[in-house]
Design a protein around this motif. Structure first.
Motif, mmCIF file in Angstrom:
data_model
loop_
_atom_site.group_PDB
_atom_site.id
_atom_site.type_symbol
_atom_site.label_atom_id
_atom_site.label_comp_id
_atom_site.label_asym_id
_atom_site.label_seq_id
_atom_site.Cartn_x
_atom_site.Cartn_y
_atom_site.Cartn_z
ATOM 1 N N ALA A 73 0.720 -1.188 0.068
ATOM 2 C CA ALA A 73 -0.079 0.077 0.041
ATOM 3 C C ALA A 73 0.770 1.206 0.008
ATOM 4 C CB ALA A 73 -0.999 0.241 1.129
ATOM 5 N N ASN A 74 1.886 1.470 0.759
ATOM 6 C CA ASN A 74 2.710 2.428 0.944
ATOM 7 C C ASN A 74 3.434 2.961 -0.506
ATOM 8 O OD1 ASN A 74 4.236 0.021 1.706
ATOM 9 N ND2 ASN A 74 5.825 1.427 2.575
ATOM 10 N N VAL A 78 -1.741 5.646 -4.882
ATOM 11 C CA VAL A 78 -3.039 5.475 -4.427
ATOM 12 C C VAL A 78 -3.308 6.202 -2.983
ATOM 13 C CG1 VAL A 78 -5.049 4.024 -3.779
ATOM 14 C CG2 VAL A 78 -3.693 3.342 -5.740
ATOM 15 N N ASN A 79 -4.224 6.859 -2.866
ATOM 16 C CA ASN A 79 -4.442 7.601 -1.362
ATOM 17 C C ASN A 79 -5.954 7.391 -1.143
ATOM 18 O OD1 ASN A 79 -1.949 9.482 -2.234
ATOM 19 N ND2 ASN A 79 -1.859 8.540 -0.198
ATOM 20 N N THR A 80 -6.091 7.286 0.179
ATOM 21 C CA THR A 80 -7.433 6.707 0.611
ATOM 22 C C THR A 80 -8.098 7.764 1.612
ATOM 23 O OG1 THR A 80 -6.557 4.393 0.406
ATOM 24 C CG2 THR A 80 -8.702 4.444 1.428
ATOM 25 N N ALA A 148 -5.497 13.335 1.864
ATOM 26 C CA ALA A 148 -5.070 12.227 0.838
ATOM 27 C C ALA A 148 -4.715 13.128 -0.515
ATOM 28 C CB ALA A 148 -6.372 11.667 0.718
ATOM 29 N N MET A 151 -1.261 14.511 -1.621
ATOM 30 C CA MET A 151 -0.234 13.647 -2.174
ATOM 31 C C MET A 151 -0.531 13.876 -3.752
ATOM 32 S SD MET A 151 1.306 12.600 0.474
ATOM 33 C CE MET A 151 2.177 11.027 0.053
ATOM 34 N N ARG B 188 0.113 4.018 6.398
ATOM 35 C CA ARG B 188 0.920 3.095 5.305
ATOM 36 C C ARG B 188 0.353 3.560 4.004
ATOM 37 N NH1 ARG B 188 -0.131 -2.600 4.685
ATOM 38 N NH2 ARG B 188 -2.104 -2.373 5.912
ATOM 39 N N ASP B 189 -0.950 4.261 3.982
ATOM 40 C CA ASP B 189 -1.502 4.568 2.730
ATOM 41 C C ASP B 189 -0.778 5.851 2.313
ATOM 42 O OD1 ASP B 189 -3.985 4.818 0.897
ATOM 43 O OD2 ASP B 189 -3.900 6.823 1.716
ATOM 44 N N LEU B 190 -0.388 6.667 3.135
ATOM 45 C CA LEU B 190 0.431 7.757 2.871
ATOM 46 C C LEU B 190 1.881 7.661 2.506
ATOM 47 C CD1 LEU B 190 -1.442 10.142 5.345
ATOM 48 C CD2 LEU B 190 -1.647 10.263 3.049
ATOM 49 N N GLY B 191 2.355 6.331 2.464
ATOM 50 C CA GLY B 191 3.714 6.256 2.231
ATOM 51 C C GLY B 191 4.695 5.527 3.159
ATOM 52 N N ALA B 192 4.093 5.351 4.384
ATOM 53 C CA ALA B 192 5.075 4.976 5.471
ATOM 54 C C ALA B 192 5.197 3.563 5.411
ATOM 55 C CB ALA B 192 4.519 5.407 6.900
#
Lengths: 360, 288
Positions: A73-74, A78-80, A148, A151, B188-192
């Motif tokens: 995911a990281n 995609v951002n959620t 979100a 980004m 995690r979604d933001l890249g971590a």
């Protein structure tokens, strides 16, 4: 910047449960696409698979043709906006919004400017130093959106983002989504159980049920040509009639229900298996306008006052019923009286009976 | 429904009385008596303001025992945290609900039997003919038994960690249970990546639990004696053992003075911890 998504025969099984069962979809770059279904239909699971929070049991997910298998995911573009938001409670509004950019190495004025811009975009300018725990529901929602959007993702996933907000706020945020979609140009994927949200925002909608997709279409097509009985009922076409016979002439036909002949629009795609006739109540006419139109003469069963109109339930001779709305100031029709119902073109549509409840 | 003031008072009275009578009063007495003087005629102490007890701490290397106790407590608490943190993470975020219950139940096993028996059992594991040495020789890693495994600081530390690990695990499980897993997903979604999520999100949100776990183990070790007596080398000591020895020769002011010092250190830790990490937050209900 927008990214096209390919979903190729994707399944996700949890033990014996098939949460997503052989779904294939092509979502165009820049599209506002909605996964619509009741809870447990697999829409959120599918969203997790796209976001990379879960891996499919079978099948392939591609972004602009590139296989996403094994990319966590990281590291996806995609951002959620999560259901429940997941704001960082130990950070201020600005720290929340700037979190992802900091991880990308942005610092100082560049970071501050981007955060301020994102907060302005969601109409929270000046909220940067506030404690996220002390914001109202709508403000928290906007922080999650800004976090979100800052980004600049190719794909924005929205997981039931309006659940838990009051009606006024829902309307307001819904307009916001539409505005932000135009403004950012990203591919938006919305997961919701709320039909209004789906219809008003989406370019296309996929109606899901039991892990499968029942129909993928533009919003108005769900009413003009529902794929089957499940979809028709889901979008609110309650009147589904079982015909005795259907005569076909090209794409028009005559259905016989309890001895009365009704003009029906036939499905453009060839129907296999049994069919039912879906009746759109907005294309039914009663009273003076009904006489010149083709239609049926039915018996009044009951009438219910609904405020601005009155719902009148009418029965065929075999007991199947439809409901028509008549203006509230019209005379109350007597129970047992006969009433002519006229059908405008496209009022009755032949559809697959898949998803039809058993006759009770 | 709102309880009347008298009902609230009635409900609070008992725990408050218990804390005052059973907890604070004896400690206060210890502090006061540490300044009294030894009276040879009655074989007891008499009211005075004497610092003789505190002076005696500086004799015969007693302060080194206090220091080494604090070092042992610090080390044991840190080791327990290093083991307990991943454990609590696994129980909270990785295990199914059912497995989590089983794991937590297994973690309480150290409480099933007395510290004495448990410490003794480590002798059988770590001794010259114990399980570890036998195994090492059987697989050919060593040719003779390793001596420092037992009756050493190493053995004491093993015994302490084994005994008090649950005191670190449970506050951490409690603290992590209060972290919404969506918050971790959002990071995690933001890249971590995993370590970034740990450093920037999970650790800051569980600091109160970390400190609570640290404090519990620290306090338990500072008051322990069995592990040192059963597993320590010749001359190994710890505050509890030293107090016991001093009491045996009826030097009560010295015993009370040692206790007061330890008490002051722990109280200081609690206050610092509360200011720094907000210990109270562990029991707060953060509106989310």
């Amino acid at each position: 910047m927008a990214i096209a998504i390919g979903i190729d025969n994707v399944s996700r099984h949890f033990g014996p449960l098939r949460a997503v069962d052989g779904v294939s979809l092509d979502i165009k770059a820049g599209e506002f696409f909605t996964l619509l279904g009741s809870s447990g239909c697999g829409k959120s699971t599918l969203l997790k698979l796209i976001g990379g929070f879960d891996a499919p049991s079978a099948g392939r997910i591609t972004f602009d043709g590139k296989d996403m298998a094994g990319i966590p995911a990281n590291r996806r573009p995609v951002n959620t906006v999560f259901q429940g938001l997941g704001l960082f409670p130990h950070m201020t509004v600005a720290q929340n919004v700037g979190y992802g950019l900091r991880l990308r190495g942005l610092r100082g004025k560049v970071l501050d400017d981007k955060v301020a811009e994102a907060l302005e975009l969601v109409q929270l300018a000046g909220f940067g130093p506030r404690d996220v725990n002390l914001l109202s529901g709508g403000q928290r929602q906007r922080v999650a959106l800004a976090r979100a959007l800052v980004m600049e993702p190719g794909i924005l996933l929205l997981d039931e983002p309006l659940t838990g907000l009051d009606e006024g706020l829902r309307q307001q945020m819904r307009d916001e989504f539409g505005r932000l979609h135009k403004r950012t140009g990203a591919t938006f994927i919305l997961v919701t159980h709320n039909q209004d949200e789906a219809l008003s925002l989406s370019d296309r909608i996929a109606v899901m049920h039991a892990g499968r997709i029942e129909q993928v279409d533009q919003p108005q097509r769900f009413f003009d040509q529902p794929a089957n009985a499940f979809v028709a009922r889901f979008v609110g076409i309650e009147a589904l009639l079982r015909p005795e016979t259907v005569e076909r002439h090209g794409d028009e036909g005559i259905a016989t229900i309890a001895g009365q002949k009704l003009p029906v629009k036939l499905a453009t795609t060839a129907q296999s298996g049994s069919t039912v006739i879906a009746v759109r109540s907005d294309r039914l006419v009663v009273g003076d306008g009904a006489a010149p139109l083709p239609g049926a003469t039915l018996t009044v069963v009951e009438s219910v006052f609904r405020g601005l109109h009155r719902d009148v339930k009418l029965a065929f001779a075999d007991g199947q019923t439809i409901v028509v709305a008549i203006p509230a100031d019209r005379d109350i029709p007597a129970v047992g009286a006969a009433m002519k119902v006229g059908m405008k073109p496209g009022a009755a549509i032949e559809i697959s009976s898949s998803g039809m409840p058993e006759a009770g | 429904m709102k309880a009347s003031p008298s009902t609230i008072f009635g409900l609070v009275f008992l725990p408050l009385a218990a804390i005052l009578v059973l907890g604070l009063a004896p400690l206060a007495v210890v502090v006061v008596w540490s300044f009294w003087a030894w009276d040879p005629s009655t074989y007891w102490i008499k009211p005075d303001f004497s610092l003789a007890g505190y002076a005696a701490i500086l004799e015969a290397g007693r302060w080194t025992v206090i220091l080494s106790t604090l070092v042992k407590a610090l080390l044991a608490a840190l080791i327990c945290l290093v083991i307990a943190y991943p454990t609590a993470y696994a129980v909270t975020f990785l295990a199914s609900r059912r497995l989590a219950v089983v794991l937590l139940a297994l973690m309480t096993i150290p409480f099933f039997t007395s510290y004495l028996i448990r410490s003794f059992s480590w002798r059988l594991v770590l001794g010259r003919t114990g399980v570890v040495n036998t195994f090492l020789q059987d697989v050919g890693l060593t040719s003779a038994p390793i001596d420092w495994l037992l009756f050493s600081d190493f053995a004491v530390m093993v015994g302490l960690v084994a005994s008090y690990l649950p005191f670190a695990t449970f506050p951490l499980v409690l603290a992590m249970g209060r972290v919404d897993s969506i918050v971790l997903s959002a990071a995690r979604d933001l890249g971590a990546g995993f370590w970034t999520v740990l450093r920037t999100i999970l650790l800051p949100l569980t600091l109160s639990g970390v400190f609570a776990g640290f404090l519990f183990v620290f306090v338990m070790v500072a008051g322990s004696s069995t592990e040192v007596q059963m597993l320590g080398g010749a001359g190994a000591s710890i505050v509890s053992v030293m107090i016991n020895d001093v009491m045996r020769v009826a030097n009560y002011p010295l015993a009370f003075a040692i206790s007061t010092i330890v008490l002051a250190v722990i109280l200081g830790l609690v206050l610092i911890g509360n200011w720094t990490f907000g210990l109270a937050r562990l029991f707060e209900d953060r509106a989310q």
